[in-house]
Enzyme design. Structure first.
Site, PDB file in Angstrom:
ATOM      1  N   LYS A  22       0.895  -1.201   0.039  1.00 35.79           N
ATOM      2  CA  LYS A  22       0.012  -0.003  -0.089  1.00 35.79           C
ATOM      3  C   LYS A  22       0.944   1.267   0.176  1.00 35.79           C
ATOM      4  CE  LYS A  22      -1.579   1.398   4.202  1.00 35.79           C
ATOM      5  NZ  LYS A  22      -1.150   2.886   4.459  1.00 35.79           N
ATOM      6  N   ASN A  23       1.855   1.188   1.002  1.00 35.18           N
ATOM      7  CA  ASN A  23       2.444   2.621   1.113  1.00 35.18           C
ATOM      8  C   ASN A  23       3.387   2.957   0.024  1.00 35.18           C
ATOM      9  OD1 ASN A  23       1.254   3.108   3.291  1.00 35.18           O
ATOM     10  ND2 ASN A  23       2.805   2.370   4.924  1.00 35.18           N
ATOM     11  N   ARG A  98      -4.015  10.780   4.468  1.00 35.38           N
ATOM     12  CA  ARG A  98      -2.828  11.497   4.640  1.00 35.38           C
ATOM     13  C   ARG A  98      -2.007  11.570   3.340  1.00 35.38           C
ATOM     14  NH1 ARG A  98      -1.244  14.110   8.861  1.00 35.38           N
ATOM     15  NH2 ARG A  98       0.786  13.803   7.996  1.00 35.38           N
ATOM     16  N   CYS A 122      -3.872  13.193  12.792  1.00 32.75           N
ATOM     17  CA  CYS A 122      -4.951  11.698  12.923  1.00 32.75           C
ATOM     18  C   CYS A 122      -4.738  11.040  14.154  1.00 32.75           C
ATOM     19  CB  CYS A 122      -4.540  10.778  11.493  1.00 32.75           C
ATOM     20  SG  CYS A 122      -3.031   9.946  11.829  1.00 32.75           S
ATOM     21  N   ARG A 127       1.381  14.648  13.142  1.00 33.85           N
ATOM     22  CA  ARG A 127       1.721  14.367  11.763  1.00 33.85           C
ATOM     23  C   ARG A 127       1.977  15.672  10.990  1.00 33.85           C
ATOM     24  NH1 ARG A 127      -0.672   8.752   9.722  1.00 33.85           N
ATOM     25  NH2 ARG A 127       1.404   8.688   8.433  1.00 33.85           N
ATOM     26  N   PRO A 128       2.664  16.596  11.468  1.00 32.12           N
ATOM     27  CA  PRO A 128       3.146  17.845  10.513  1.00 32.12           C
ATOM     28  C   PRO A 128       3.534  17.324   9.213  1.00 32.12           C
ATOM     29  CG  PRO A 128       4.745  17.723  12.250  1.00 32.12           C
ATOM     30  CD  PRO A 128       3.692  16.595  12.505  1.00 32.12           C
ATOM     31  N   VAL A 129       3.617  18.341   8.370  1.00 30.26           N
ATOM     32  CA  VAL A 129       4.076  18.076   7.205  1.00 30.26           C
ATOM     33  C   VAL A 129       5.202  19.110   6.776  1.00 30.26           C
ATOM     34  CG1 VAL A 129       2.320  16.851   5.937  1.00 30.26           C
ATOM     35  CG2 VAL A 129       2.310  19.348   5.614  1.00 30.26           C
ATOM     36  N   ASP A 130       5.798  19.908   7.803  1.00 27.25           N
ATOM     37  CA  ASP A 130       6.389  21.028   7.769  1.00 27.25           C
ATOM     38  C   ASP A 130       7.862  20.515   6.794  1.00 27.25           C
ATOM     39  OD1 ASP A 130       7.029  19.270  10.130  1.00 27.25           O
ATOM     40  OD2 ASP A 130       8.771  20.822  10.752  1.00 27.25           O
ATOM     41  N   LEU A 131       8.281  19.323   7.076  1.00 29.14           N
ATOM     42  CA  LEU A 131       9.685  18.942   6.483  1.00 29.14           C
ATOM     43  C   LEU A 131       9.381  18.814   4.969  1.00 29.14           C
ATOM     44  CD1 LEU A 131      10.893  16.710   9.267  1.00 29.14           C
ATOM     45  CD2 LEU A 131      11.344  19.245   8.687  1.00 29.14           C
ATOM     46  N   ASP A 312       4.776   0.417  12.164  1.00 28.58           N
ATOM     47  CA  ASP A 312       3.770   0.071  11.555  1.00 28.58           C
ATOM     48  C   ASP A 312       3.337  -1.517  12.006  1.00 28.58           C
ATOM     49  OD1 ASP A 312       3.157   2.351  10.506  1.00 28.58           O
ATOM     50  OD2 ASP A 312       3.679   1.688   8.205  1.00 28.58           O
ATOM     51  N   ILE A 334       8.344   6.567  16.992  1.00 34.01           N
ATOM     52  CA  ILE A 334       7.985   7.394  15.843  1.00 34.01           C
ATOM     53  C   ILE A 334       6.666   8.296  15.966  1.00 34.01           C
ATOM     54  CG2 ILE A 334       7.278   7.331  13.243  1.00 34.01           C
ATOM     55  CD1 ILE A 334      10.008   6.101  13.910  1.00 34.01           C
ATOM     56  N   ARG A 404      -8.612  -0.393   4.685  1.00 36.79           N
ATOM     57  CA  ARG A 404      -7.574   0.527   4.082  1.00 36.79           C
ATOM     58  C   ARG A 404      -6.095  -0.053   3.572  1.00 36.79           C
ATOM     59  NH1 ARG A 404      -5.299   4.676   7.641  1.00 36.79           N
ATOM     60  NH2 ARG A 404      -3.914   4.879   5.750  1.00 36.79           N
TER      61      ARG A 404
HETATM   62  C1  LIG Z   1       1.631   6.188   3.411  1.00 32.88           C
HETATM   63  C2  LIG Z   1       2.526   5.749   4.100  1.00 32.88           C
HETATM   64  O1  LIG Z   1       3.891   5.704   3.556  1.00 32.88           O
HETATM   65  N1  LIG Z   1       2.573   5.973   5.370  1.00 32.88           N
HETATM   66  C3  LIG Z   1       3.810   5.631   6.095  1.00 32.88           C
HETATM   67  C4  LIG Z   1       4.826   6.794   6.473  1.00 32.88           C
HETATM   68  O2  LIG Z   1       3.779   7.884   7.117  1.00 32.88           O
HETATM   69  P1  LIG Z   1       4.840   9.176   7.117  1.00 32.88           P
HETATM   70  O3  LIG Z   1       5.335   9.534   5.627  1.00 32.88           O
HETATM   71  O4  LIG Z   1       3.432  10.158   7.152  1.00 32.88           O
HETATM   72  O5  LIG Z   1       5.593   9.398   8.228  1.00 32.88           O
HETATM   73  P2  LIG Z   1       6.735  10.093   8.362  1.00 32.88           P
HETATM   74  O6  LIG Z   1       7.961   9.220   8.241  1.00 32.88           O
HETATM   75  O7  LIG Z   1       6.828  11.398   7.638  1.00 32.88           O
HETATM   76  O8  LIG Z   1       6.772  10.411   9.843  1.00 32.88           O
HETATM   77  C5  LIG Z   1       7.852  10.107  10.788  1.00 32.88           C
HETATM   78  C6  LIG Z   1       7.831  11.074  12.035  1.00 32.88           C
HETATM   79  O9  LIG Z   1       8.185  12.405  11.435  1.00 32.88           O
HETATM   80  C7  LIG Z   1       7.293  13.534  11.703  1.00 32.88           C
HETATM   81  N2  LIG Z   1       7.262  14.329  10.752  1.00 32.88           N
HETATM   82  C8  LIG Z   1       6.800  14.042   9.332  1.00 32.88           C
HETATM   83  C9  LIG Z   1       6.970  14.832   8.328  1.00 32.88           C
HETATM   84  C10 LIG Z   1       7.097  16.049   8.620  1.00 32.88           C
HETATM   85  O10 LIG Z   1       7.149  17.045   7.739  1.00 32.88           O
HETATM   86  N3  LIG Z   1       7.400  16.601   9.868  1.00 32.88           N
HETATM   87  C11 LIG Z   1       7.511  15.759  11.125  1.00 32.88           C
HETATM   88  O11 LIG Z   1       7.796  16.065  11.940  1.00 32.88           O
HETATM   89  C12 LIG Z   1       5.982  12.682  11.955  1.00 32.88           C
HETATM   90  O12 LIG Z   1       5.143  13.427  12.931  1.00 32.88           O
HETATM   91  C13 LIG Z   1       6.581  11.422  12.618  1.00 32.88           C
HETATM   92  O13 LIG Z   1       6.661  11.479  14.004  1.00 32.88           O
HETATM   93  O14 LIG Z   1       5.899   6.438   7.100  1.00 32.88           O
HETATM   94  C14 LIG Z   1       5.346   6.066   8.694  1.00 32.88           C
HETATM   95  C15 LIG Z   1       6.538   5.834   9.336  1.00 32.88           C
HETATM   96  O15 LIG Z   1       7.227   4.646   8.930  1.00 32.88           O
HETATM   97  C16 LIG Z   1       4.428   4.878   8.533  1.00 32.88           C
HETATM   98  O16 LIG Z   1       3.919   4.688   9.902  1.00 32.88           O
HETATM   99  C17 LIG Z   1       3.181   5.209   7.785  1.00 32.88           C
HETATM  100  O17 LIG Z   1       2.361   3.988   7.643  1.00 32.88           O
HETATM  101  C1  LIG Z   2      -0.112   4.783   9.256  1.00 37.77           C
HETATM  102  C2  LIG Z   2      -0.245   4.076   8.228  1.00 37.77           C
HETATM  103  O1  LIG Z   2      -0.717   4.726   7.197  1.00 37.77           O
HETATM  104  P1  LIG Z   2      -1.127   6.158   6.858  1.00 37.77           P
HETATM  105  O2  LIG Z   2       0.518   7.153   6.633  1.00 37.77           O
HETATM  106  O3  LIG Z   2      -1.704   6.453   5.339  1.00 37.77           O
HETATM  107  O4  LIG Z   2      -1.907   6.785   8.128  1.00 37.77           O
HETATM  108  C3  LIG Z   2      -0.149   2.701   7.848  1.00 37.77           C
HETATM  109  O5  LIG Z   2       0.055   2.096   7.040  1.00 37.77           O
HETATM  110  O6  LIG Z   2       0.034   1.859   8.938  1.00 37.77           O
END
Ligand SMILES: CC(=O)N[C@H]1[C@@H](OP(=O)(O)OP(=O)(O)OC[C@H]2O[C@@H](n3ccc(=O)[nH]c3=O)[C@H](O)[C@@H]2O)O[C@H](CO)[C@@H](O)[C@@H]1O
Ligand SMILES: C=C(OP(=O)(O)O)C(=O)O
Length: 429
Positions: A22-23, A98, A122, A127-131, A312, A334, A404
């Site tokens: 999926k991911n 997301r 969520c 889960r910010p997207v600042d980076l 996960d 994480i 999902r």
């Molecule tokens: C669709 C998908 O692939 N989802 C996976 C992806 O989520 P996702 O890509 O959202 O997870 P990230 O690796 O980005 O998150 C890791 C950590 O970084 C933090 N963070 C992330 C981005 C940012 O801009 N700023 C920030 O602070 C997050 O809040 C979290 O604490 O990787 C996660 C970590 O392996 C998995 O649990 C999710 O299943």
């Molecule tokens: C956290 C997960 O997915 P998502 O990043 O889409 O929320 C997941 O696949 O376990």
């Protein structure tokens, strides 16, 4: 709303075919925005999240065809962004998933602009997207946050740059990589994520003509190209689905052969399983997990970015540990709020105490079935695992979370002897 009913206590025995990840697929589908030629993804899983990403891309004008899994290539998704009409990812679609944020990098790289709803937090954390945004800014995108949307734009092409992620992020790395492949000049991305899904994305981009070095290492060097071609790419096997069925074998003290997958994708989990007393071996086209007759003992886990133990798999590991001999400590590094399954496991008789980011689990000889529900995907499947091992009946509510991420979950389990069925509230048409 559908529910899953399980009656626990049967040791699973059989073969499970693992699908595409999926991911990985969620990052590969937006790749189509980088070219006007067709991108075909084979071994694509049939999941609710994939359909949400398809709906989002279709909303933008991408031609999407989801073909049934009748060929040896499994389900094939063809995507063509030759006549894009909109560069907006609306709130109504982004809030459902997301990973929708992954259209941002490709849109700004190829179309010079994007308007993408902020995903928000969520059930598992803020889960910010600042980076994601900082990396795109480093490449020259102008980013502006207004009315809940990220507005990104660039005059001409993005410009290659050096960017070091202060924290490892899977999605941030994916967005930056998809943007850098069409930027002018060289980009160096440091402290990137090394998950198999990132390598898969990189390989797909390479097959389209992208110049990327360092896949699987902490630094990616990308030399931007002016355009990319279409491709046909097989989605990497789902390591989380693999791990989940491995734990289904372990928690029922049964034996499963997992095909269509690879041991290399789940090495950290396999290492923990072996330490717990479960036999895991390579098998033709996958791996075999055998927990028959073995006492499963408590083993500590700390979640980390790949190649560490995946967050996960944390909830599923906790279900196994709840039935193991002795105590174990599970530390979630994480996400700040990923223990939502704990109160539900405790309702099934598990002995768990939370101390900050760690949970101490003391194994019990038998869990007992109960009605349960969870607020996210992996927490839900952890309750299914617990139900497979529990005495009596377990009803798992809110099955839409499971849909999902797990294709044909109950059919795959039932084929290996589990007493499991989906209870549907929908009236027949
Ligand atoms: C669709 C998908 O692939 N989802 C996976 C992806 O989520 P996702 O890509 O959202 O997870 P990230 O690796 O980005 O998150 C890791 C950590 O970084 C933090 N963070 C992330 C981005 C940012 O801009 N700023 C920030 O602070 C997050 O809040 C979290 O604490 O990787 C996660 C970590 O392996 C998995 O649990 C999710 O299943
Ligand atoms: C956290 C997960 O997915 P998502 O990043 O889409 O929320 C997941 O696949 O376990």
């Amino acid at each position: 709303m559908d529910r899953i009913r399980l009656v626990g206590g049967t040791a699973l025995d059989g073969t499970v075919r693992i699908g595409g990840a999926k991911n990985a697929a969620l990052a590969l589908m937006p790749v189509s925005l980088l070219t006007d030629q067709t991108v075909s993804l084979t071994n694509c899983p049939d999941l609710a999240d994939i359909r949400t990403m398809a709906a989002l891309l279709e909303h933008m004008g991408v031609g999407v065809s989801l073909n049934d899994a009748t060929s040896s290539a499994g389900r094939v998704v063809d995507l063509n962004a030759g006549s894009l009409k909109d560069t907006t990812a609306p709130y109504d679609l982004v809030r459902r998933m997301r990973a929708s944020i992954l259209v941002l990098g490709p849109l700004v790289a190829r179309h010079g602009q994007a308007r993408v709803s902020l995903p928000g937090g969520c059930a598992i954390g803020t889960r910010p997207v600042d980076l994601h945004l900082k990396a795109l800014e480093a490449l020259g995108a102008e980013i502006d946050l207004r009315e809940g949307y990220v507005h990104a734009r660039v005059k001409g092409r993005l410009k290659g740059a050096r960017f070091e992620f202060p924290k490892v992020t899977v999605g941030g790395t994916e967005n930056a990589l998809m943007a850098a492949v069409l930027a002018e000049g060289e980009t160096l991305l440091d402290n990137v994520a090394r998950e198999p899904e990132i390598i898969d994305l990189g390989r797909c981009l390479q097959s389209m003509g992208a110049d990327i070095e360092g896949l699987g290492t902490p630094t990616l060097r990308v030399r931007g190209v002016a355009s990319l071609s279409g491709t046909r790419h097989a989605v990497v096997p789902d390591r989380i689905e693999t791990g989940t069925y491995a734990l289904a074998a372990a928690i029922t003290r049964g034996r499963l052969t997992l095909t269509g997958t690879r041991l290399e994708l789940v090495e950290s989990l396999v290492d923990h399983l072996r330490r717990a007393g479960v036999r895991v071996n390579r098998a033709d086209g996958g791996l075999e997990v055998d927990a028959r007759g073995a006492p499963v003992v408590g083993v500590d886990v700390i979640t980390e970015p790949f190649p560490g133990f995946p967050t996960d798999m944390q909830a599923q590991w906790m279900a196994l540990m709840a039935t193991a001999e002795g105590a174990s400590m599970i530390t979630e590094n994480i996400f700040e709020n990923r223990f939502m399954h704990v109160p539900e496991l405790m309702r099934m008789g598990a002995d768990i105490n939370i101390h900050g980011g760690s949970a101490i689990v003391r194994g019990v000889s038998r869990l007992s079935g109960a009605p349960v529900m969870a607020t996210d995907l992996r927490a839900s499947v952890c309750l299914v695992l617990a139900g497979l091992a529990a005495e009596g009946e377990t009803i798992v509510n809110r099955v839409y979370h499971l849909d999902r991420g797990y294709e044909c979950l109950e059919a795959k389990l039932a084929a290996c002897g589990a007493q499991v069925e989906r209870l549907s509230d929908r009236k027949p048409a």
